[in-house]
Write a protein that holds these residues in place. Structure first.
Motif, PDB file in Angstrom:
ATOM      1  N   VAL B   7       0.880  -1.166   0.000  1.00 34.70           N
ATOM      2  CA  VAL B   7       0.000   0.000   0.000  1.00 34.70           C
ATOM      3  C   VAL B   7       0.916   1.214   0.000  1.00 34.70           C
ATOM      4  CG1 VAL B   7      -1.959   1.127   1.110  1.00 34.70           C
ATOM      5  CG2 VAL B   7      -1.620  -1.340   1.410  1.00 34.70           C
ATOM      6  N   ILE B   8       0.890   1.948  -1.098  1.00 35.06           N
ATOM      7  CA  ILE B   8       1.927   2.941  -1.363  1.00 35.06           C
ATOM      8  C   ILE B   8       1.294   4.327  -1.487  1.00 35.06           C
ATOM      9  CG2 ILE B   8       3.822   3.532  -2.915  1.00 35.06           C
ATOM     10  CD1 ILE B   8       3.417   0.571  -4.060  1.00 35.06           C
ATOM     11  N   PRO B   9       1.742   5.280  -0.680  1.00 34.37           N
ATOM     12  CA  PRO B   9       1.204   6.638  -0.819  1.00 34.37           C
ATOM     13  C   PRO B   9       1.771   7.305  -2.077  1.00 34.37           C
ATOM     14  CG  PRO B   9       2.963   6.623   0.802  1.00 34.37           C
ATOM     15  CD  PRO B   9       2.790   5.186   0.350  1.00 34.37           C
ATOM     16  N   VAL B  10       0.942   8.102  -2.709  1.00 31.84           N
ATOM     17  CA  VAL B  10       1.372   8.839  -3.899  1.00 31.84           C
ATOM     18  C   VAL B  10       1.356  10.330  -3.568  1.00 31.84           C
ATOM     19  CG1 VAL B  10       0.856   9.384  -6.306  1.00 31.84           C
ATOM     20  CG2 VAL B  10       0.467   7.056  -5.433  1.00 31.84           C
ATOM     21  N   PRO B  11       2.523  10.910  -3.319  1.00 34.00           N
ATOM     22  CA  PRO B  11       2.562  12.345  -3.022  1.00 34.00           C
ATOM     23  C   PRO B  11       2.578  13.144  -4.328  1.00 34.00           C
ATOM     24  CG  PRO B  11       4.760  11.423  -2.878  1.00 34.00           C
ATOM     25  CD  PRO B  11       3.851  10.287  -3.279  1.00 34.00           C
ATOM     26  N   GLY B  12       2.560  14.444  -4.191  1.00 37.23           N
ATOM     27  CA  GLY B  12       2.809  15.293  -5.353  1.00 37.23           C
ATOM     28  C   GLY B  12       1.572  15.744  -6.093  1.00 37.23           C
ATOM     29  N   LEU B  13       0.389  15.420  -5.577  1.00 40.28           N
ATOM     30  CA  LEU B  13      -0.814  15.944  -6.238  1.00 40.28           C
ATOM     31  C   LEU B  13      -0.926  17.432  -5.903  1.00 40.28           C
ATOM     32  CD1 LEU B  13      -3.204  14.546  -7.854  1.00 40.28           C
ATOM     33  CD2 LEU B  13      -4.548  14.947  -5.792  1.00 40.28           C
ATOM     34  N   PRO B  14      -0.998  18.302  -6.914  1.00 40.58           N
ATOM     35  CA  PRO B  14      -1.152  19.737  -6.598  1.00 40.58           C
ATOM     36  C   PRO B  14      -2.522  20.004  -5.995  1.00 40.58           C
ATOM     37  CG  PRO B  14      -0.694  19.364  -8.963  1.00 40.58           C
ATOM     38  CD  PRO B  14      -1.028  18.037  -8.354  1.00 40.58           C
ATOM     39  N   GLU B  15      -2.701  21.188  -5.427  1.00 45.06           N
ATOM     40  CA  GLU B  15      -4.029  21.609  -4.959  1.00 45.06           C
ATOM     41  C   GLU B  15      -5.005  21.525  -6.131  1.00 45.06           C
ATOM     42  OE1 GLU B  15      -4.923  22.260  -1.892  1.00 45.06           O
ATOM     43  OE2 GLU B  15      -6.966  22.905  -2.382  1.00 45.06           O
ATOM     44  N   VAL B  16      -6.138  20.855  -5.894  1.00 42.92           N
ATOM     45  CA  VAL B  16      -7.097  20.613  -6.974  1.00 42.92           C
ATOM     46  C   VAL B  16      -8.171  21.695  -6.955  1.00 42.92           C
ATOM     47  CG1 VAL B  16      -8.802  18.976  -7.877  1.00 42.92           C
ATOM     48  CG2 VAL B  16      -6.651  18.132  -6.889  1.00 42.92           C
ATOM     49  N   ARG B  17      -8.488  22.211  -8.126  1.00 39.82           N
ATOM     50  CA  ARG B  17      -9.513  23.258  -8.245  1.00 39.82           C
ATOM     51  C   ARG B  17     -10.594  22.816  -9.213  1.00 39.82           C
ATOM     52  NH1 ARG B  17      -4.695  25.860  -7.931  1.00 39.82           N
ATOM     53  NH2 ARG B  17      -4.437  27.144  -6.058  1.00 39.82           N
ATOM     54  N   PRO B  18     -11.779  23.420  -9.101  1.00 41.36           N
ATOM     55  CA  PRO B  18     -12.889  23.038  -9.982  1.00 41.36           C
ATOM     56  C   PRO B  18     -12.486  23.109 -11.452  1.00 41.36           C
ATOM     57  CG  PRO B  18     -13.710  24.428  -8.219  1.00 41.36           C
ATOM     58  CD  PRO B  18     -12.202  24.413  -8.091  1.00 41.36           C
ATOM     59  N   GLY B  19     -12.819  22.057 -12.164  1.00 39.57           N
ATOM     60  CA  GLY B  19     -12.516  22.011 -13.593  1.00 39.57           C
ATOM     61  C   GLY B  19     -11.169  21.415 -13.917  1.00 39.57           C
ATOM     62  N   ASP B  20     -10.336  21.192 -12.890  1.00 35.86           N
ATOM     63  CA  ASP B  20      -9.028  20.590 -13.148  1.00 35.86           C
ATOM     64  C   ASP B  20      -9.172  19.199 -13.753  1.00 35.86           C
ATOM     65  OD1 ASP B  20      -7.491  22.706 -12.303  1.00 35.86           O
ATOM     66  OD2 ASP B  20      -7.040  21.874 -10.315  1.00 35.86           O
ATOM     67  N   ASP B  21      -8.175  18.819 -14.520  1.00 37.98           N
ATOM     68  CA  ASP B  21      -8.107  17.470 -15.082  1.00 37.98           C
ATOM     69  C   ASP B  21      -7.532  16.539 -14.017  1.00 37.98           C
ATOM     70  OD1 ASP B  21      -7.674  15.134 -16.534  1.00 37.98           O
ATOM     71  OD2 ASP B  21      -5.857  15.929 -17.501  1.00 37.98           O
ATOM     72  N   LEU B  22      -8.394  16.070 -13.134  1.00 36.60           N
ATOM     73  CA  LEU B  22      -7.912  15.275 -12.004  1.00 36.60           C
ATOM     74  C   LEU B  22      -7.212  14.007 -12.476  1.00 36.60           C
ATOM     75  CD1 LEU B  22      -7.714  14.861  -8.935  1.00 36.60           C
ATOM     76  CD2 LEU B  22      -9.909  13.643  -9.057  1.00 36.60           C
ATOM     77  N   ALA B  23      -7.769  13.361 -13.495  1.00 35.16           N
ATOM     78  CA  ALA B  23      -7.146  12.126 -13.978  1.00 35.16           C
ATOM     79  C   ALA B  23      -5.713  12.386 -14.430  1.00 35.16           C
ATOM     80  CB  ALA B  23      -7.972  11.534 -15.123  1.00 35.16           C
ATOM     81  N   GLY B  24      -5.520  13.495 -15.131  1.00 34.16           N
ATOM     82  CA  GLY B  24      -4.172  13.836 -15.579  1.00 34.16           C
ATOM     83  C   GLY B  24      -3.251  14.114 -14.406  1.00 34.16           C
ATOM     84  N   MET B  25      -3.784  14.797 -13.379  1.00 32.79           N
ATOM     85  CA  MET B  25      -2.973  15.120 -12.207  1.00 32.79           C
ATOM     86  C   MET B  25      -2.616  13.854 -11.423  1.00 32.79           C
ATOM     87  SD  MET B  25      -5.305  18.432 -11.154  1.00 32.79           S
ATOM     88  CE  MET B  25      -4.369  19.189  -9.833  1.00 32.79           C
ATOM     89  N   VAL B  26      -3.594  12.956 -11.291  1.00 34.21           N
ATOM     90  CA  VAL B  26      -3.324  11.687 -10.591  1.00 34.21           C
ATOM     91  C   VAL B  26      -2.317  10.863 -11.386  1.00 34.21           C
ATOM     92  CG1 VAL B  26      -4.358   9.481  -9.877  1.00 34.21           C
ATOM     93  CG2 VAL B  26      -5.549  11.639  -9.386  1.00 34.21           C
ATOM     94  N   ALA B  27      -2.499  10.853 -12.694  1.00 29.97           N
ATOM     95  CA  ALA B  27      -1.576  10.088 -13.547  1.00 29.97           C
ATOM     96  C   ALA B  27      -0.155  10.635 -13.424  1.00 29.97           C
ATOM     97  CB  ALA B  27      -2.054  10.134 -15.005  1.00 29.97           C
ATOM     98  N   ASP B  28      -0.023  11.953 -13.459  1.00 30.26           N
ATOM     99  CA  ASP B  28       1.311  12.544 -13.321  1.00 30.26           C
ATOM    100  C   ASP B  28       1.944  12.179 -11.978  1.00 30.26           C
ATOM    101  OD1 ASP B  28       1.103  13.721 -15.800  1.00 30.26           O
ATOM    102  OD2 ASP B  28       0.561  15.713 -15.036  1.00 30.26           O
ATOM    103  N   ALA B  29       1.131  12.272 -10.926  1.00 31.55           N
ATOM    104  CA  ALA B  29       1.665  11.972  -9.593  1.00 31.55           C
ATOM    105  C   ALA B  29       2.084  10.508  -9.499  1.00 31.55           C
ATOM    106  CB  ALA B  29       0.623  12.309  -8.519  1.00 31.55           C
ATOM    107  N   CYS B  30       1.261   9.617 -10.053  1.00 36.56           N
ATOM    108  CA  CYS B  30       1.612   8.191 -10.045  1.00 36.56           C
ATOM    109  C   CYS B  30       2.869   7.943 -10.866  1.00 36.56           C
ATOM    110  CB  CYS B  30       0.460   7.342 -10.593  1.00 36.56           C
ATOM    111  SG  CYS B  30      -0.952   7.190  -9.477  1.00 36.56           S
ATOM    112  N   ALA B  31       2.945   8.576 -12.044  1.00 37.05           N
ATOM    113  CA  ALA B  31       4.103   8.363 -12.915  1.00 37.05           C
ATOM    114  C   ALA B  31       5.382   8.780 -12.209  1.00 37.05           C
ATOM    115  CB  ALA B  31       3.925   9.146 -14.219  1.00 37.05           C
ATOM    116  N   THR B  32       5.334   9.903 -11.509  1.00 38.24           N
ATOM    117  CA  THR B  32       6.521  10.396 -10.808  1.00 38.24           C
ATOM    118  C   THR B  32       6.878   9.498  -9.632  1.00 38.24           C
ATOM    119  OG1 THR B  32       5.939  12.654 -11.400  1.00 38.24           O
ATOM    120  CG2 THR B  32       7.489  12.379  -9.573  1.00 38.24           C
ATOM    121  N   ALA B  33       5.846   9.048  -8.907  1.00 33.97           N
ATOM    122  CA  ALA B  33       6.109   8.343  -7.650  1.00 33.97           C
ATOM    123  C   ALA B  33       6.470   6.876  -7.886  1.00 33.97           C
ATOM    124  CB  ALA B  33       4.891   8.436  -6.743  1.00 33.97           C
TER     125      ALA B  33
END
Lengths: 235, 235
Positions: B7-33
């Motif tokens: 069970v692995i924490p994924v850091p690095g998600l920026p502050e999320v705002r309405p309309g943000d591409d959450l999937a892209g942000m989660v994907a980026d954070a996962c890719a980095t981590a």
């Protein structure tokens, strides 16, 4: 930042019988499988604890298990058909007051341990002595829940782990004071362990490794996890 | 025999705002981590899903958040002081119908996603497309429980994972037929993920790796995990 936790099944526990040295058997199985490291949380299912402690009773074929459920209950919350949701003398609320006919021999039932926190403490003492490292123990059981389908494992006894970690007053990520965030860590540990135990493969022990060290400490299910009736909106 | 799960924490998600591409942000954070591997279950907290989907509303200072709780509820189960236990239109039962003032800006509240299963499906589709491997997604939220102190994380939306694994009829270790063992795997996954997220460190994503592959599949919280009122003894 943590690299996360591992949840590791521990196979190799022999069939447990009344009077067996469960701590020795768990220790042997852990030693063979993965050893134990400082800060490990060893999760052991209620069923093997109850068996080792001799909490097996014969079911009278004439009456079935219902008299056992009555005698194990201090309060009946709901009945529907054969299902009884009852509070035990430990303050646990579960189906049939924990009287369990699965994974025991035909004609017998397993009752909950008399004092699952004490069971956890005894297991922990023996494991700490054997391995020379500080570990925690959770005794887990499988409970249903209102409103949601399916069962999850929860902690019915604990030693060496703070069952509820109180984050009230800790600032959230935006610097505001959190209102209520008492996390039932022991229940989440039990749930995580269940994911590697499987119901039919006979795995009764799992180790949760690399858990947040701040959460290790003292506490008990009966004092910390059982909600007092006067705090409870559903009793 | 599995070697267990991570069970692995994924850091690095920026502050999320309405309309943000959450999937892209989660994907980026996962890719980095840690990247994503076939069979990974990506757990994302409700709060960032609600933010991305614009489920933020201003709280009228004159009335507070209570009117929001009323409008988010289809049934009030209990009230005590400021606390309301309510059923949402999703069939979820939780405090304040999921209206949440923590981790959002002062004067605002976050509501639950309109359809958390759909949120999970959209996230999953985007992650599968991006990484080219089959993964599952769980949208998690933090709920209290009757009878037990402390909160645990549960699944409010799911995609690519069977929320409840039905082991009824599977033989137990002694060869007897198990009576009821529908395990709420999605809730146990959410609980395990919470153990690495921490309430105040701003981790909103975790990956559960090496989960039993048989449990991957289709299903939804609304169909599989929500107990229908007629099956429920506590509504």
């Amino acid at each position: 930042m943590t690299d996360g936790i591992r949840v590791i099944p521990v196979p190799g526990l022999p069939e447990v019988r009344p009077g067996d040295d469960l701590a020795g058997m768990v220790a042997d199985a852990c030693a063979t499988a993965i050893g134990l490291e400082e800060g490990d949380v060893v999760v052991v299912t209620q069923k093997v604890v109850s068996k080792a402690e001799g909490r097996l009773v014969e079911v009278d074929p004439a009456t079935g298990h219902k008299p056992l459920v009555e005698s194990e209950s201090v309060r009946i919350l709901r009945r529907r058909g054969d299902l009884v949701i009852a509070e035990t003398r430990h303050g646990l609320v579960c189906a049939n007051a924990g009287v369990d006919l699965s994974n025991v021999e035909e004609g017998w039932a397993a009752l909950l341990p008399e004092d699952p926190d004490r069971s956890a403490r005894r297991l922990r003492d023996a494991l700490v002595h054997r391995f020379g490292v500080d570990v925690a123990v959770v005794v887990s059981d499988t409970f249903g829940r209102p409103w949601r389908r399916g069962v999850t494992d929860v902690a019915i006894g604990v030693a060496g782990l703070r069952p509820v970690v109180d984050l009230r007053g800790t600032e959230d990520a935006l610097g505001r004071e959190l209102q209520v965030t008492e996390v039932a860590v022991a229940d989440e540990v039990a749930a995580a362990a269940e994911l590697v135990m499987g119901k039919s493969s006979g795995i009764a022990v799992a180790v949760v490794r690399e858990l947040e060290p701040d959460w290790l400490g003292s506490g008990s299910v009966s004092e910390d996890l059982v909600r007092r009736p006067d705090e409870d909106l559903f009793r």
